[in-house]
Design a protein around this motif. Sequence first.
Motif, PDB file in Angstrom:
ATOM      1  N   GLN A  81      -7.506  -3.562  -3.996  1.00 25.07           N
ATOM      2  CA  GLN A  81      -6.917  -2.210  -3.738  1.00 25.07           C
ATOM      3  C   GLN A  81      -5.267  -2.348  -3.603  1.00 25.07           C
ATOM      4  O   GLN A  81      -4.567  -1.588  -4.129  1.00 25.07           O
ATOM      5  CB  GLN A  81      -7.586  -1.505  -2.618  1.00 25.07           C
ATOM      6  CG  GLN A  81      -7.216  -0.177  -2.476  1.00 25.07           C
ATOM      7  CD  GLN A  81      -7.875   0.212  -1.013  1.00 25.07           C
ATOM      8  OE1 GLN A  81      -7.103   0.429  -0.133  1.00 25.07           O
ATOM      9  NE2 GLN A  81      -9.098   0.841  -0.884  1.00 25.07           N
ATOM     10  N   ASN A  94      -2.849  -1.252   6.070  1.00 26.31           N
ATOM     11  CA  ASN A  94      -3.157  -0.234   5.049  1.00 26.31           C
ATOM     12  C   ASN A  94      -3.356   1.218   5.471  1.00 26.31           C
ATOM     13  O   ASN A  94      -2.989   2.131   4.494  1.00 26.31           O
ATOM     14  CB  ASN A  94      -4.560  -1.056   4.534  1.00 26.31           C
ATOM     15  CG  ASN A  94      -5.085  -0.279   3.523  1.00 26.31           C
ATOM     16  OD1 ASN A  94      -6.336   0.238   3.301  1.00 26.31           O
ATOM     17  ND2 ASN A  94      -4.426  -0.584   2.136  1.00 26.31           N
ATOM     18  N   ARG A 140       2.484   7.219  -6.432  1.00 26.32           N
ATOM     19  CA  ARG A 140       1.203   8.124  -6.718  1.00 26.32           C
ATOM     20  C   ARG A 140       1.945   9.588  -6.590  1.00 26.32           C
ATOM     21  O   ARG A 140       1.399  10.555  -7.218  1.00 26.32           O
ATOM     22  CB  ARG A 140      -0.107   7.888  -6.388  1.00 26.32           C
ATOM     23  CG  ARG A 140      -0.850   6.788  -7.060  1.00 26.32           C
ATOM     24  CD  ARG A 140      -2.274   6.794  -6.766  1.00 26.32           C
ATOM     25  NE  ARG A 140      -2.500   6.599  -5.325  1.00 26.32           N
ATOM     26  CZ  ARG A 140      -2.692   5.522  -4.761  1.00 26.32           C
ATOM     27  NH1 ARG A 140      -2.814   4.650  -5.557  1.00 26.32           N
ATOM     28  NH2 ARG A 140      -2.763   5.335  -3.320  1.00 26.32           N
ATOM     29  N   ALA A 162       2.740   7.495   3.856  1.00 26.20           N
ATOM     30  CA  ALA A 162       3.295   7.934   2.624  1.00 26.20           C
ATOM     31  C   ALA A 162       2.994   9.412   2.467  1.00 26.20           C
ATOM     32  O   ALA A 162       4.050  10.192   1.904  1.00 26.20           O
ATOM     33  CB  ALA A 162       2.463   7.023   1.530  1.00 26.20           C
ATOM     34  N   ASP A 163       1.792   9.854   2.862  1.00 21.83           N
ATOM     35  CA  ASP A 163       1.721  11.426   2.814  1.00 21.83           C
ATOM     36  C   ASP A 163       2.592  12.291   3.597  1.00 21.83           C
ATOM     37  O   ASP A 163       3.127  13.162   2.952  1.00 21.83           O
ATOM     38  CB  ASP A 163       0.298  11.487   3.171  1.00 21.83           C
ATOM     39  CG  ASP A 163      -0.834  11.428   2.341  1.00 21.83           C
ATOM     40  OD1 ASP A 163      -0.417  11.162   1.350  1.00 21.83           O
ATOM     41  OD2 ASP A 163      -2.132  11.268   2.848  1.00 21.83           O
ATOM     42  N   THR A 178       0.939  -1.212   0.028  1.00 22.77           N
ATOM     43  CA  THR A 178      -0.074  -0.100  -0.089  1.00 22.77           C
ATOM     44  C   THR A 178       0.828   1.158  -0.044  1.00 22.77           C
ATOM     45  O   THR A 178       0.441   2.007  -0.745  1.00 22.77           O
ATOM     46  CB  THR A 178      -0.956   0.017   1.361  1.00 22.77           C
ATOM     47  OG1 THR A 178      -1.570  -1.015   1.294  1.00 22.77           O
ATOM     48  CG2 THR A 178      -1.744   1.161   1.193  1.00 22.77           C
ATOM     49  N   ALA A 179       1.874   1.308   0.739  1.00 21.56           N
ATOM     50  CA  ALA A 179       2.815   2.313   0.778  1.00 21.56           C
ATOM     51  C   ALA A 179       3.164   2.545  -0.399  1.00 21.56           C
ATOM     52  O   ALA A 179       3.417   3.822  -0.940  1.00 21.56           O
ATOM     53  CB  ALA A 179       3.658   2.265   1.974  1.00 21.56           C
ATOM     54  N   LYS A 205      -0.772   4.693   4.222  1.00 22.23           N
ATOM     55  CA  LYS A 205      -1.388   5.716   3.386  1.00 22.23           C
ATOM     56  C   LYS A 205      -0.867   7.123   4.287  1.00 22.23           C
ATOM     57  O   LYS A 205      -0.454   7.923   3.486  1.00 22.23           O
ATOM     58  CB  LYS A 205      -2.759   5.714   3.276  1.00 22.23           C
ATOM     59  CG  LYS A 205      -3.375   4.606   2.368  1.00 22.23           C
ATOM     60  CD  LYS A 205      -4.937   4.535   2.274  1.00 22.23           C
ATOM     61  CE  LYS A 205      -5.350   2.956   1.525  1.00 22.23           C
ATOM     62  NZ  LYS A 205      -6.820   3.015   1.856  1.00 22.23           N
ATOM     63  N   ARG A 208       2.400   2.066  -3.490  1.00 25.09           N
ATOM     64  CA  ARG A 208       1.429   2.627  -4.408  1.00 25.09           C
ATOM     65  C   ARG A 208       1.121   3.977  -4.129  1.00 25.09           C
ATOM     66  O   ARG A 208       1.472   5.062  -4.896  1.00 25.09           O
ATOM     67  CB  ARG A 208       0.123   1.833  -4.254  1.00 25.09           C
ATOM     68  CG  ARG A 208       0.090   0.490  -4.977  1.00 25.09           C
ATOM     69  CD  ARG A 208      -1.490   0.024  -4.734  1.00 25.09           C
ATOM     70  NE  ARG A 208      -1.704  -1.110  -5.519  1.00 25.09           N
ATOM     71  CZ  ARG A 208      -1.677  -1.526  -6.669  1.00 25.09           C
ATOM     72  NH1 ARG A 208      -1.748  -0.596  -7.675  1.00 25.09           N
ATOM     73  NH2 ARG A 208      -1.810  -2.709  -7.264  1.00 25.09           N
ATOM     74  N   ALA A 209       1.126   4.619  -2.930  1.00 20.71           N
ATOM     75  CA  ALA A 209       0.909   5.759  -2.219  1.00 20.71           C
ATOM     76  C   ALA A 209       1.907   6.509  -2.772  1.00 20.71           C
ATOM     77  O   ALA A 209       1.810   7.857  -3.127  1.00 20.71           O
ATOM     78  CB  ALA A 209       0.278   5.682  -0.954  1.00 20.71           C
TER      79      ALA A 209
END
Length: 392
Positions: free
Chosen positions: A389, A302, A23, A309-310, A16-17, A306, A19-20
């Motif tokens: 996801q 998950n 992006r 990552a932000d 998940t990290a 996110k 991917r974020a």
Amino acid sequence: AAAKVVVIGGGFGGATAARALHRGGLDVTLVEVNPTYVSCPFSNEVIAGLQPMAAQRFGYEGLARAGIRVVHAAATGIDAPARRVTLADGATLAYDRLVLSPGIDLRFDAIPGYDAAAAERMPHAWKAGEQTLLLARQLAAMPEGGTVVLSVPGNPYRCPPGPYERASLIAHVLKTTKPRAKLILLDAKDTFSKQRLFQSAWKTLYPTQLEYVPLAEGGQVSAVDPDAMIVRTDFSEYKADVACIIPPQRAGRIAAIAGVADRSGWCPIDPVTFESRLVPGIHVIGDAAIAGAMPKSAFSANAQAKVCADAVIDLLAGRAPAPPKLINTCYSLVAPGYGISIAGVYHPAGGVLADVEGAGGISPVDAPMSLREQEALYAADWYRTITRQVFG
Ligand code: FAD
């Protein structure tokens, strides 16, 4: 050039990290030792013969298609001052920031007699894969009238309600295929997640199949003898036909190598950024992290990924990350078509992730079967959605 982030561990947190972060425009490398991920959520259903193992396996093609560089290798070394990861083949990866989501290691030093070899006789099945299939085979082959012993460690450990879901579904197998067989559930603590819901369901569904032994009544395992199939506690000794021993755990080994695990074996983090409190530039998410009130779950990993990552994107851009709110929901099946859940909301408070008072909730103890059926469907929907996801 875009800043470089290396993510170690391609499970629910790390994938998940990756991917974020990708992006967010960063140069991301995901390091994962296994070519196929085997999911623990819904692996209790595999053990009970309610779900095929194929539904637990996920490849990394989806992440590669999204443009993420996936390297299948074990990370073996981390040089934090030089900001460099070493892989098993000697290759190195430079990073500006590093994200660790290595999951857990089982502590094979915690229960006398229980080591990696013993786990081949007495599976833990707490990392899904061969262990899951071994326990499923042992359970299916057990004779009528046999005894299953399932032991649960003290807190903290991966998936707080998981052992009780497993006990429920094993009891379901016994009830439907060998009704004179019995499950003894040995617990190293006296209270557990969704306890009233589990225990009231057990009373109705499995009155003769499931016997619960809490810490106060001698539930803590003191030793095992895998050759004799004996599980010992301070109070007594159980002869098992099938023994599932879930030992105490710690953060995956690379965390200790990186110096981000403390004496508890887990990793203290800043609750806004998930940056290690011990080593700057390294962030830790998922089961390996000490996330305060947040349980160690795929849902949590998950959500933390996110937020982390932000924060990494902000920090690399010289911005201060804003304090996050995170959600977790844990579903459990007590029987096929009988689901229960617990949900929480968390925020940074007093230096840790704390419960947002008054938020979250738990399935009602008195509820019609239609609600339990609905929650079982929500559980299946959640699994489909999160795996798509993360890996899809
Ligand atoms: P993991 O998913 O374990 O991923 C870690 C990854 O890192 C692995 O793929 C591993 O191969 C890799 N890795 C580790 N070290 C290295 C290294 N040095 N180099 C390269 N790669 C490395 N959670 C829920 O939310 N809902 C559920 O219903 C649920 N049910 C569960 C049922 C059971 C029986 C169990 C055991 C767990 C369950 N969980 C559930 C919990 C969930 O599986 C974990 O919380 C989740 O997997 C944690 O994600 P993670 O990214 O921290 O670790």
